[in-house]
Enzyme design. Structure first.
Site, PDB file in Angstrom:
ATOM      1  N   TYR A   1       1.061  -1.406   0.010  1.00  0.00           N
ATOM      2  CA  TYR A   1       0.137  -0.057  -0.088  1.00  0.00           C
ATOM      3  C   TYR A   1       0.891   1.276  -0.028  1.00  0.00           C
ATOM      4  O   TYR A   1       0.565   2.200  -0.822  1.00  0.00           O
ATOM      5  CB  TYR A   1      -1.031  -0.144   1.044  1.00  0.00           C
ATOM      6  CG  TYR A   1      -1.705   1.502   1.716  1.00  0.00           C
ATOM      7  CD1 TYR A   1      -2.729   1.920   1.003  1.00  0.00           C
ATOM      8  CD2 TYR A   1      -0.942   2.097   2.567  1.00  0.00           C
ATOM      9  CE1 TYR A   1      -3.032   2.990   1.134  1.00  0.00           C
ATOM     10  CE2 TYR A   1      -1.638   3.216   2.977  1.00  0.00           C
ATOM     11  CZ  TYR A   1      -2.502   3.722   2.212  1.00  0.00           C
ATOM     12  OH  TYR A   1      -3.298   4.848   2.553  1.00  0.00           O
TER      13      TYR A   1
HETATM   14  P1  NAD Z   1     -12.244   5.360   2.508  1.00  0.00           P
HETATM   15  O1  NAD Z   1     -12.030   3.980   1.720  1.00  0.00           O
HETATM   16  O2  NAD Z   1     -13.325   5.362   3.519  1.00  0.00           O
HETATM   17  O3  NAD Z   1     -12.738   6.318   1.306  1.00  0.00           O
HETATM   18  C1  NAD Z   1     -12.133   6.112  -0.216  1.00  0.00           C
HETATM   19  C2  NAD Z   1     -13.297   6.270  -0.871  1.00  0.00           C
HETATM   20  O4  NAD Z   1     -12.716   6.164  -2.490  1.00  0.00           O
HETATM   21  C3  NAD Z   1     -14.136   5.007  -1.108  1.00  0.00           C
HETATM   22  O5  NAD Z   1     -15.566   5.402  -0.657  1.00  0.00           O
HETATM   23  C4  NAD Z   1     -14.042   4.390  -2.361  1.00  0.00           C
HETATM   24  O6  NAD Z   1     -15.406   3.802  -2.912  1.00  0.00           O
HETATM   25  C5  NAD Z   1     -13.629   5.385  -3.373  1.00  0.00           C
HETATM   26  N1  NAD Z   1     -12.696   4.939  -4.386  1.00  0.00           N
HETATM   27  C6  NAD Z   1     -11.708   4.171  -4.241  1.00  0.00           C
HETATM   28  N2  NAD Z   1     -11.032   4.065  -5.611  1.00  0.00           N
HETATM   29  C7  NAD Z   1     -11.800   4.919  -6.490  1.00  0.00           C
HETATM   30  C8  NAD Z   1     -11.959   5.023  -8.003  1.00  0.00           C
HETATM   31  N3  NAD Z   1     -11.116   4.487  -8.942  1.00  0.00           N
HETATM   32  N4  NAD Z   1     -12.934   5.798  -8.426  1.00  0.00           N
HETATM   33  C9  NAD Z   1     -13.847   6.270  -7.610  1.00  0.00           C
HETATM   34  N5  NAD Z   1     -13.973   6.357  -6.144  1.00  0.00           N
HETATM   35  C10 NAD Z   1     -12.841   5.481  -5.707  1.00  0.00           C
HETATM   36  O7  NAD Z   1     -11.030   5.602   2.810  1.00  0.00           O
HETATM   37  P2  NAD Z   1     -10.327   6.919   3.834  1.00  0.00           P
HETATM   38  O8  NAD Z   1      -9.868   6.554   5.236  1.00  0.00           O
HETATM   39  O9  NAD Z   1     -11.583   8.231   3.798  1.00  0.00           O
HETATM   40  O10 NAD Z   1      -9.002   7.439   2.767  1.00  0.00           O
HETATM   41  C11 NAD Z   1      -9.080   8.544   1.959  1.00  0.00           C
HETATM   42  C12 NAD Z   1      -7.851   8.742   1.213  1.00  0.00           C
HETATM   43  O11 NAD Z   1      -6.837   9.325   2.266  1.00  0.00           O
HETATM   44  C13 NAD Z   1      -7.316   7.572   0.612  1.00  0.00           C
HETATM   45  O12 NAD Z   1      -6.521   7.811  -0.570  1.00  0.00           O
HETATM   46  C14 NAD Z   1      -6.480   6.974   1.616  1.00  0.00           C
HETATM   47  O13 NAD Z   1      -5.064   6.281   1.120  1.00  0.00           O
HETATM   48  C15 NAD Z   1      -5.586   8.067   2.169  1.00  0.00           C
HETATM   49  N6  NAD Z   1      -5.187   8.110   3.554  1.00  0.00           N
HETATM   50  C16 NAD Z   1      -6.206   7.685   4.745  1.00  0.00           C
HETATM   51  C17 NAD Z   1      -5.852   7.754   6.073  1.00  0.00           C
HETATM   52  C18 NAD Z   1      -6.421   7.344   7.093  1.00  0.00           C
HETATM   53  O14 NAD Z   1      -6.172   6.927   8.241  1.00  0.00           O
HETATM   54  N7  NAD Z   1      -7.870   6.992   6.857  1.00  0.00           N
HETATM   55  C19 NAD Z   1      -4.405   7.814   6.222  1.00  0.00           C
HETATM   56  C20 NAD Z   1      -3.403   8.326   5.253  1.00  0.00           C
HETATM   57  C21 NAD Z   1      -4.067   8.423   3.979  1.00  0.00           C
HETATM   58  C1  UGA Z   2      -3.835   3.982   8.767  1.00  0.00           C
HETATM   59  C2  UGA Z   2      -5.007   4.001   7.537  1.00  0.00           C
HETATM   60  O1  UGA Z   2      -5.701   2.537   7.612  1.00  0.00           O
HETATM   61  C3  UGA Z   2      -4.186   3.859   6.223  1.00  0.00           C
HETATM   62  O2  UGA Z   2      -5.284   4.118   5.089  1.00  0.00           O
HETATM   63  C4  UGA Z   2      -3.175   5.114   6.138  1.00  0.00           C
HETATM   64  O3  UGA Z   2      -2.505   5.271   5.184  1.00  0.00           O
HETATM   65  C5  UGA Z   2      -2.364   5.122   7.441  1.00  0.00           C
HETATM   66  O4  UGA Z   2      -3.215   5.250   8.525  1.00  0.00           O
HETATM   67  C6  UGA Z   2      -1.393   6.212   7.442  1.00  0.00           C
HETATM   68  O5  UGA Z   2      -1.314   6.885   8.267  1.00  0.00           O
HETATM   69  O6  UGA Z   2      -0.833   6.222   6.482  1.00  0.00           O
HETATM   70  P1  UGA Z   2      -2.895   2.418  10.396  1.00  0.00           P
HETATM   71  O7  UGA Z   2      -1.867   3.220  11.042  1.00  0.00           O
HETATM   72  O8  UGA Z   2      -2.661   1.075  10.150  1.00  0.00           O
HETATM   73  O9  UGA Z   2      -3.145   2.731   8.748  1.00  0.00           O
HETATM   74  O10 UGA Z   2      -4.006   2.459  11.276  1.00  0.00           O
HETATM   75  P2  UGA Z   2      -4.986   1.948  12.257  1.00  0.00           P
HETATM   76  O11 UGA Z   2      -6.060   1.130  11.499  1.00  0.00           O
HETATM   77  O12 UGA Z   2      -5.795   2.944  13.153  1.00  0.00           O
HETATM   78  O13 UGA Z   2      -4.007   0.979  13.098  1.00  0.00           O
HETATM   79  C7  UGA Z   2      -3.343   1.820  14.107  1.00  0.00           C
HETATM   80  C8  UGA Z   2      -2.628   0.403  14.994  1.00  0.00           C
HETATM   81  O14 UGA Z   2      -3.526  -0.207  15.359  1.00  0.00           O
HETATM   82  C9  UGA Z   2      -1.709  -0.442  13.896  1.00  0.00           C
HETATM   83  O15 UGA Z   2      -0.503  -0.940  14.384  1.00  0.00           O
HETATM   84  C10 UGA Z   2      -2.603  -1.735  13.790  1.00  0.00           C
HETATM   85  O16 UGA Z   2      -2.077  -2.919  13.616  1.00  0.00           O
HETATM   86  C11 UGA Z   2      -3.495  -1.801  15.049  1.00  0.00           C
HETATM   87  N1  UGA Z   2      -4.616  -2.471  15.071  1.00  0.00           N
HETATM   88  C12 UGA Z   2      -5.528  -2.174  14.271  1.00  0.00           C
HETATM   89  C13 UGA Z   2      -4.867  -3.499  16.255  1.00  0.00           C
HETATM   90  O17 UGA Z   2      -4.065  -3.661  17.051  1.00  0.00           O
HETATM   91  N2  UGA Z   2      -6.468  -3.903  15.921  1.00  0.00           N
HETATM   92  C14 UGA Z   2      -7.009  -3.861  15.067  1.00  0.00           C
HETATM   93  O18 UGA Z   2      -8.181  -4.446  15.384  1.00  0.00           O
HETATM   94  C15 UGA Z   2      -6.669  -2.911  13.958  1.00  0.00           C
END
Ligand code: NAD
Ligand code: UGA
Length: 327
Positions: A151
Site C-alpha cells: 500500500y
Molecule cells: P475510504 O475507503 O473510506 O474512502 C475512499 C473512497 O474512495 C471510497 O468510498 C471508495 O469507494 C472510493 N474510491 C476508491 N477508488 C476509487 C476510484 N478509482 N474511483 C472512484 N472512487 C474510488 O478511505 P479513507 O480512510 O477515507 O481514505 C481516503 C484517502 O486518504 C485514501 O486515498 C487513503 O489512502 C488516504 N489516507 C487515509 C488515511 C486514514 O487514516 N484513513 C491515512 C493516510 C492516507
Molecule cells: C491508517 C490507515 O488505515 C491507512 O489508510 C493510512 O494510510 C495510514 O493510517 C497512514 O497513516 O498512512 P494504520 O496506521 O494501520 O493505517 O491505522 P489503524 O488501523 O488505526 O491502526 C493503528 C494500529 O492499530 C496498527 O498498528 C494496527 O495494527 C493496530 N490495530 C488495528 C490493532 O491492534 N487491532 C485492530 O483491530 C486494528
C-alpha cells in the site's frame, strides 16, 4: 466561491471534506465508485447531509473509466482522496486493486490536469505509510521514504506522480501525508473503529502485536481543516506536507483512554503483529504550520470520545422504537 471536485467523496475522510466545503459555501461535485471494502449503505449515510444541499452533486463511477478531462474542466480545485486505503490488506492478489485505484486513478487525473492549463489546484491524499519504519521521529518531509507495505509503495508512487506533474507539467499539485486519521465515520477496518465497536458490542478487543506500536493519530476535522487550507494556499507545485495529530501515542495508551471513556476495564487480547505494520509514526508538522497556517487542535481524548459516541449512536439507530417495542 470555488467549484470543488472531491474524489472518494462517500468515504470516511472525503465525506467530511464534502461537508466542510459545502458549509463554507463552495459547490461540490463528488465522485465515488462505492467500492466493496465496506457497506455501500454506510457510504450513502456518510453523504446524508451533503445530499440536502443544492450545491452538491454526486457522480458514481470508477475514476479510471470516467472522462477525467470533463471532471477537471468543470472544477477549480480537485481534492483527490479516492484510493484503496488499507495497509495490512495490501499483500498478495489484492495488490492489483492498489495499483489501479492508487496509481492508475491518480495518473488519469493528472493527465487531465496537465491538459487543462493554469488556474486549477490538485490536492492529493498521501500517507504516513510512505515513510515505513522511519529512522528519525518525528519525521520530516525530506526524510527518505522507505514504505513497509505494498500500500505504502503505491501511495508513494502516486505522490511521486504529483511531484513530477508539478515540476515537469506545471500542474499545481500539493501532496498531504495524512497520519492515521480517526473520528466519526472511520473505516471499519481501522483500529479505533474496531475497538469502539468491540466496547459497545461487549466483545474482546484484538490488538495486533504487543500494543506498543505508536501512531501520530490525527482527528478527522483537523485533517479536513488542513486539506482545505492546502486547497486554497499558494504553495509551489509539488510541495509535500505532513499532517499529524500533534504527538505519537501507543495503541496501549489509546486503549487506556478508551477504557476511561467507557468507564470500565477493557477485555484486550493480543494477536499476531500484522505484516506491513510499522512500529511507530510521528509527524514533524513544522512545514504545514508555517506554510499552511495550520495546527492540529483536537486532543486524542476528545477525538476518541466523539468516535465512541458515534459508534454508540449507530448501534442504537432507533432508540425510541426499541423502547416502545420492549414495553
Ligand atoms: P475510504 O475507503 O473510506 O474512502 C475512499 C473512497 O474512495 C471510497 O468510498 C471508495 O469507494 C472510493 N474510491 C476508491 N477508488 C476509487 C476510484 N478509482 N474511483 C472512484 N472512487 C474510488 O478511505 P479513507 O480512510 O477515507 O481514505 C481516503 C484517502 O486518504 C485514501 O486515498 C487513503 O489512502 C488516504 N489516507 C487515509 C488515511 C486514514 O487514516 N484513513 C491515512 C493516510 C492516507
Ligand atoms: C491508517 C490507515 O488505515 C491507512 O489508510 C493510512 O494510510 C495510514 O493510517 C497512514 O497513516 O498512512 P494504520 O496506521 O494501520 O493505517 O491505522 P489503524 O488501523 O488505526 O491502526 C493503528 C494500529 O492499530 C496498527 O498498528 C494496527 O495494527 C493496530 N490495530 C488495528 C490493532 O491492534 N487491532 C485492530 O483491530 C486494528
Amino acid at each position: 466561491m470555488a467549484r470543488a471536485l472531491v474524489t472518494g467523496a462517500a468515504g470516511f475522510i472525503g465525506s467530511h471534506l464534502v461537508d466542510a466545503l459545502l458549509a463554507d459555501g463552495h459547490a461540490v461535485l463528488g465522485v465515488d465508485c462505492f467500492n466493496d471494502n465496506y457497506a455501500a449503505e454506510d457510504k450513502r449515510a456518510n453523504l446524508a447531509g451533503a445530499n440536502d444541499h443544492d450545491a452538491f452533486e454526486l457522480l458514481t463511477g470508477d475514476l479510471v473509466d470516467l472522462d477525467a478531462h470533463r471532471l477537471v474542466e468543470q472544477s477549480d480545485v480537485i481534492f483527490h482522496l479516492a484510493g484503496e486505503p488499507g495497509v495490512r490488506g495490501s499483500w498478495g492478489k489484492r495488490f492489483d486493486r492498489y495499483t489501479h485505484h492508487n496509481v492508475g486513478a491518480t495518473q488519469h487525473l493528472l493527465e487531465a490536469m496537465a491538459d487543462a492549463g493554469d488556474g486549477k489546484r490538485f490536492v492529493y491524499a498521501s500517507s504516513s505509510s510512505v515513510y515505513g519504519d522511519a529512522l528519525t521521529l518525528p519525521t520530516r518531509e525530506d526524510a527518505t521514504p522507505r514504505p513497509l507495505s505494498p500500500y505504502g509503495v503505491t501511495k508513494l508512487a502516486a505522490e511521486h506522480l504529483c511531484v513530477l506533474y508539478g515540476e515537469e507539467q506545471d500542474v499545481n499539485t500539493v501532496a498531504l501525508r495524512f497520519f492515521s486519521v480517526y473520528g466519526p465515520r472511520q473505516r471499519p477496518d481501522m483500529a479505533f473503529r474496531r475497538f469502539c465497536e468491540a466496547i459497545v458490542g461487549g466483545r474482546p478487543i484484538e490488538v495486533f502485536g504487543d500494543g506498543r506500536q505508536s501512531r501520530d493519530f490525527t482527528y478527522v476535522a483537523d485533517i479536513v481543516a488542513a486539506t482545505l487550507a492546502a486547497g486554497f494556499a499558494d504553495t509551489p507545485p509539488g510541495r509535500v506536507y505532513n499532517l499529524g495529530g500533534g504527538g505519537s501515542v501507543s495503541v496501549n495508551r489509546a486503549l487506556e483512554t478508551l477504557a476511561a471513556l467507557a468507564g470500565r476495564p477493557l477485555d484486550v487480547r493480543h494477536g499476531e503483529r500484522q505484516e506491513g505494520d510499522v512500529a511507530d509514526t510521528g509527524a514533524d508538522t513544522a512545514r504545514a504550520r508555517a506554510e499552511l497556517g495550520w495546527t492540529p487542535a483536537t486532543p486524542l481524548r476528545d477525538g476518541l470520545a466523539a468516535e465512541l459516541d458515534w459508534v454508540r449512536e449507530r448501534a442504537v439507530p432507533f432508540p425510541r422504537m426499541r423502547s416502545l417495542s420492549a414495553s
